[in-house]
Structures are given as C-alpha cells and as structure tokens.
Scaffold this motif. Structure first.
Motif, mmCIF file in Angstrom:
data_model
loop_
_atom_site.group_PDB
_atom_site.id
_atom_site.type_symbol
_atom_site.label_atom_id
_atom_site.label_comp_id
_atom_site.label_asym_id
_atom_site.label_seq_id
_atom_site.Cartn_x
_atom_site.Cartn_y
_atom_site.Cartn_z
ATOM 1 N N ASN A 91 -24.461 14.948 5.654
ATOM 2 C CA ASN A 91 -23.774 16.193 5.274
ATOM 3 C C ASN A 91 -24.836 17.288 5.180
ATOM 4 N N PRO A 92 -24.485 18.535 4.869
ATOM 5 C CA PRO A 92 -25.489 19.602 4.842
ATOM 6 C C PRO A 92 -26.646 19.356 3.885
ATOM 7 N N PHE A 93 -26.470 18.439 2.934
ATOM 8 C CA PHE A 93 -27.503 18.229 1.920
ATOM 9 C C PHE A 93 -28.244 16.898 2.045
ATOM 10 N N VAL A 94 -27.688 15.970 2.815
ATOM 11 C CA VAL A 94 -28.264 14.624 2.878
ATOM 12 C C VAL A 94 -28.511 14.233 4.334
ATOM 13 N N SER A 95 -29.725 13.760 4.605
ATOM 14 C CA SER A 95 -30.054 13.248 5.932
ATOM 15 C C SER A 95 -31.004 12.069 5.779
ATOM 16 N N PHE A 96 -31.054 11.227 6.799
ATOM 17 C CA PHE A 96 -31.918 10.054 6.784
ATOM 18 C C PHE A 96 -32.746 10.010 8.064
ATOM 19 N N LYS A 97 -34.006 9.668 7.921
ATOM 20 C CA LYS A 97 -34.807 9.370 9.106
ATOM 21 C C LYS A 97 -34.606 7.897 9.426
ATOM 22 N N VAL A 98 -34.306 7.619 10.681
ATOM 23 C CA VAL A 98 -33.998 6.261 11.116
ATOM 24 C C VAL A 98 -34.927 5.864 12.258
ATOM 25 N N LEU A 99 -35.557 4.709 12.136
ATOM 26 C CA LEU A 99 -36.344 4.140 13.226
ATOM 27 C C LEU A 99 -35.495 3.103 13.949
ATOM 28 N N PHE A 100 -35.660 2.990 15.259
ATOM 29 C CA PHE A 100 -34.873 2.004 15.984
ATOM 30 C C PHE A 100 -35.739 1.180 16.928
ATOM 31 N N GLN A 101 -35.242 -0.013 17.194
ATOM 32 C CA GLN A 101 -35.890 -0.949 18.110
ATOM 33 C C GLN A 101 -34.839 -1.457 19.087
ATOM 34 N N CYS A 102 -35.196 -1.552 20.369
ATOM 35 C CA CYS A 102 -34.255 -1.971 21.408
ATOM 36 C C CYS A 102 -34.724 -3.288 22.027
ATOM 37 N N LYS A 103 -33.858 -4.296 22.004
ATOM 38 C CA LYS A 103 -34.214 -5.608 22.546
ATOM 39 C C LYS A 103 -33.225 -5.968 23.651
ATOM 40 N N ARG A 104 -33.694 -5.875 24.881
ATOM 41 C CA ARG A 104 -32.867 -6.190 26.050
ATOM 42 C C ARG A 104 -32.921 -7.699 26.266
ATOM 43 N N TYR A 105 -32.205 -8.424 25.355
ATOM 44 C CA TYR A 105 -32.278 -9.872 25.286
ATOM 45 C C TYR A 105 -30.996 -10.510 25.796
ATOM 46 N N LYS A 106 -31.145 -11.753 26.231
ATOM 47 C CA LYS A 106 -29.985 -12.627 26.412
ATOM 48 C C LYS A 106 -29.986 -13.668 25.302
ATOM 49 N N LYS A 107 -31.146 -13.860 24.714
ATOM 50 C CA LYS A 107 -31.306 -14.856 23.654
ATOM 51 C C LYS A 107 -30.994 -14.230 22.297
ATOM 52 N N VAL A 108 -31.203 -15.032 21.245
ATOM 53 C CA VAL A 108 -30.966 -14.548 19.887
ATOM 54 C C VAL A 108 -32.237 -13.920 19.317
ATOM 55 N N VAL A 109 -32.042 -12.972 18.413
ATOM 56 C CA VAL A 109 -33.151 -12.340 17.709
ATOM 57 C C VAL A 109 -33.352 -13.101 16.403
ATOM 58 N N ALA A 110 -34.578 -13.547 16.150
ATOM 59 C CA ALA A 110 -34.870 -14.400 14.996
ATOM 60 C C ALA A 110 -35.220 -13.597 13.747
ATOM 61 N N ARG A 111 -35.240 -14.282 12.608
ATOM 62 C CA ARG A 111 -35.560 -13.645 11.322
ATOM 63 C C ARG A 111 -36.927 -12.989 11.350
ATOM 64 N N LYS A 112 -37.917 -13.656 11.973
ATOM 65 C CA LYS A 112 -39.277 -13.132 12.011
ATOM 66 C C LYS A 112 -39.330 -11.746 12.638
ATOM 67 N N GLU A 113 -38.548 -11.524 13.694
ATOM 68 C CA GLU A 113 -38.556 -10.237 14.382
ATOM 69 C C GLU A 113 -37.964 -9.131 13.510
ATOM 70 N N VAL A 114 -36.955 -9.468 12.724
ATOM 71 C CA VAL A 114 -36.370 -8.498 11.797
ATOM 72 C C VAL A 114 -37.375 -8.149 10.707
ATOM 73 N N ALA A 115 -38.047 -9.167 10.174
ATOM 74 C CA ALA A 115 -39.035 -8.945 9.116
ATOM 75 C C ALA A 115 -40.198 -8.099 9.618
ATOM 76 N N GLU A 116 -40.657 -8.362 10.834
ATOM 77 C CA GLU A 116 -41.770 -7.587 11.398
ATOM 78 C C GLU A 116 -41.373 -6.133 11.620
ATOM 79 N N PHE A 117 -40.148 -5.922 12.073
ATOM 80 C CA PHE A 117 -39.673 -4.553 12.265
ATOM 81 C C PHE A 117 -39.595 -3.821 10.936
ATOM 82 N N ARG A 118 -39.089 -4.478 9.894
ATOM 83 C CA ARG A 118 -39.008 -3.840 8.585
ATOM 84 C C ARG A 118 -40.399 -3.488 8.071
ATOM 85 N N ASN A 119 -41.339 -4.403 8.212
ATOM 86 C CA ASN A 119 -42.706 -4.117 7.754
ATOM 87 C C ASN A 119 -43.283 -2.898 8.464
ATOM 88 N N ALA A 120 -42.944 -2.728 9.747
ATOM 89 C CA ALA A 120 -43.455 -1.596 10.519
ATOM 90 C C ALA A 120 -42.822 -0.280 10.084
#
Length: 305
Positions: free
Chosen positions: A188-217
């Motif tokens: 809204n006019p008073f609230v905004s968030f900065k958002v970081l994103f990661q794109c994984k062009r996968y056919k496989k599953v994304v594991a817990r470790k990858e989520v944790a590493e992204f959060r740490n970054a």
C-alpha cells in the motif's frame, strides 16, 4: 490374470472428508496437504515423482478429484478452488464405492468416444496418465524447462513485474550465493517489502539444504524471499521455508508457477472452450450405467478367482 486396480480411486473418499473439514472448499494444495496429514503418508511417498517431475501423490489426488466432479460431488465452476456440492457434502465413499464410480465413468467416456486416453480398462486413469485438464499446464512447464537458465530468470522477472512488483532486477552474478534478482512489492502507499528471488529450472525436487542456503544468503538484505522452480519441493524443504523465527521464504513449485502465468496472462492466449458437463447428464442415465457398472464389477471379481 488379475488386473491391477487403479490406485487413485482410494483418494476419492479422503477428498470429500478433507473438504468437509475445510468447511466445504479449499485450494488444491490445502486439500492435498490435509489428505497427506490425515493419511499419515511418509515423506518418501510424498516425494515420489512421475517421469514428468510431478508428484505421484498429487497427480493421483487430482485424478480422483476429476471423477468426483463428473459424479457431481464436487463443483467445476471455480478454477483453483475445489468445492463440495450439497450432494458431495452428505456423501461418504469407501474404496469399493470409489471403484464403482471409476468403472461407471470409464464406460461413459468409452461409449461416448470423447477421449482416446480413456479406455474401458482398470488401468485407465492411473497415476501415469495426466489429468484431462493438465495438457496445457504440462506444455507450459516443459517449455519453461527448455529455455536457457538466463532466459528463465528473465521470464520470472517479467512475471513478477506483471504481478505488481516494482524495480525488478535480475542480478545473476556467479558469486551471489543463489540470489538471481530482487524487486519491491508495494503493499500500500505506506508499506513495501524488498524481495529477493531465486529461479530453479529443475525437473527434480528442491531439497531443504537449498532453501536454507538461500535464506542464509538473503538475511540482512531483504524482508522476504521467493524460490520459483519448474520442479517441486521436498517435504523437508517446505518445513524449512515455514520454520518459526526465520525470515519467510515463499516456495513456488510448477503447479503454482502455472497459476501465476495464467493470472498474469503471460505467454498464454485466452480462448473460450465449452466442455460437456457429464454430471448434468448423470441422473438421466444412472440406472442403465449403474447396472452396467455392477456387471463389470461382478465380471472383474470372477476373473480374480
């Protein structure tokens, strides 16, 4: 030789039970997650995938849902939301009854000759077959998997812009610890968030470790993170994303990615298609079809002896 019974029929009853627990309606992911929880499925069962990369369990539940729509137990009007009809709300289905419903609609489709993918066999509608509504969704995901990694990042950035993000930038630096870009979400006019994103062009599953590493970054650099993939996420990855006390990470799997492309009308052309509402005609042919279904069940049982 005994025919293998289609596995998906066992989820018809749990779908109705889950929707009753959700007070009559729910998003597909809500319903699937609730069924998994109430059924006590193991992480291994939840993470088993088909050749397409889609969750086998998720695919089975969607097939069961389709038959419930044809039978008139679920509504088909609202895309992205599963709703109980009054008839479905008061109906309890065990696996035997679900199998009869399956045989009934296999015969209707076979007789009508409207879908070459459905034959009068117990293997029809098995988990290896994509649901009738998923052809375009699967094509979209397959196309996204074929574009270059850089192209996927650019398309995801465009998707975020179309969905209301501002100042979206793809960084894609080799040493940026998995951060592919960032944007600003103006709530809204008073609230905004900065958002970081990661794109994984996968056919496989994304594991817990990858989520944790992204959060740490992203810690100290943004208010929220998004991981978008053409694959899926393990159960542990989803738990990590929702962990209490940690910065939130939104997980967008192939199914949600398709929904976002449809909402943004990005790379898709809108067209009007009329499908036959089989549940409308069901009461007018129920006696004849039910009789045929019972005969099919008896014949099947004789063959198993």
């Amino acid at each position: 030789m005994t025919k293998k019974r289609s596995e998906f029929v066992k989820w018809m009853g749990p779908i109705l039970d889950a929707l009753r627990e959700l007070k009559g309606s729910g998003k597909p992911r809500e319903v699937v997650d609730l069924i998994a929880e109430r059924s006590g499925l193991s992480d291994a069962a939840l993470e088993e995938t088909l050749k397409s990369g889609q969750s086998r369990f998720y695919n089975q539940v969607h097939w069961a849902r389709q038959y419930l729509v044809w039978e008139g137990f679920l509504g088909s009007e609202t895309r992205g939301v599963w709703t109980l009809t009054p008839r479905g709300n008061k109906t309890k289905i065990d696996e035997e009854e679900a199998h009869k419903i399956f045989l009934k609609w296999v015969k209707i489709h076979a007789d009508a000759r409207i879908n070459s993918a459905i034959q009068s066999s117990d293997e029809v509608g098995s988990e290896s077959v994509d649901g009738p509504e998923n052809e375009n969704e699967n094509l979209l995901i397959e196309l996204l998997r074929r574009i270059t990694p850089e192209g996927f990042e650019q398309v995801c950035a465009l998707l975020l812009r179309k969905l209301g993000f501002e100042k979206v930038m793809v960084t894609g630096a080799p040493n940026d610890k998995g951060i592919d870009g960032f944007g600003i979400l103006q709530v809204n006019p008073f609230v905004s968030f900065k958002v970081l994103f990661q794109c994984k062009r996968y056919k496989k599953v994304v594991a817990r470790k990858e989520v944790a590493e992204f959060r740490n970054a992203m810690i100290g650099r943004a208010d929220k993170g998004i991981i978008m993939t053409t694959g899926s996420f393990t159960t542990e990855a989803r738990r990590e994303a929702e962990r209490d006390g940690a910065p939130p990470v939104e997980l967008v799997d192939a199914e949600r990615l398709v929904e976002m492309f449809e909402k943004a009308e990005l790379g898709l052309t809108t067209r009007t298609v009329y499908d036959v509402d089989y549940s409308f005609f069901s009461p007018y042919m129920a006696a004849e079809v039910d009789r045929s279904a019972r005969n099919s069940v008896r014949a099947s049982k004789k063959g198993e002896k």
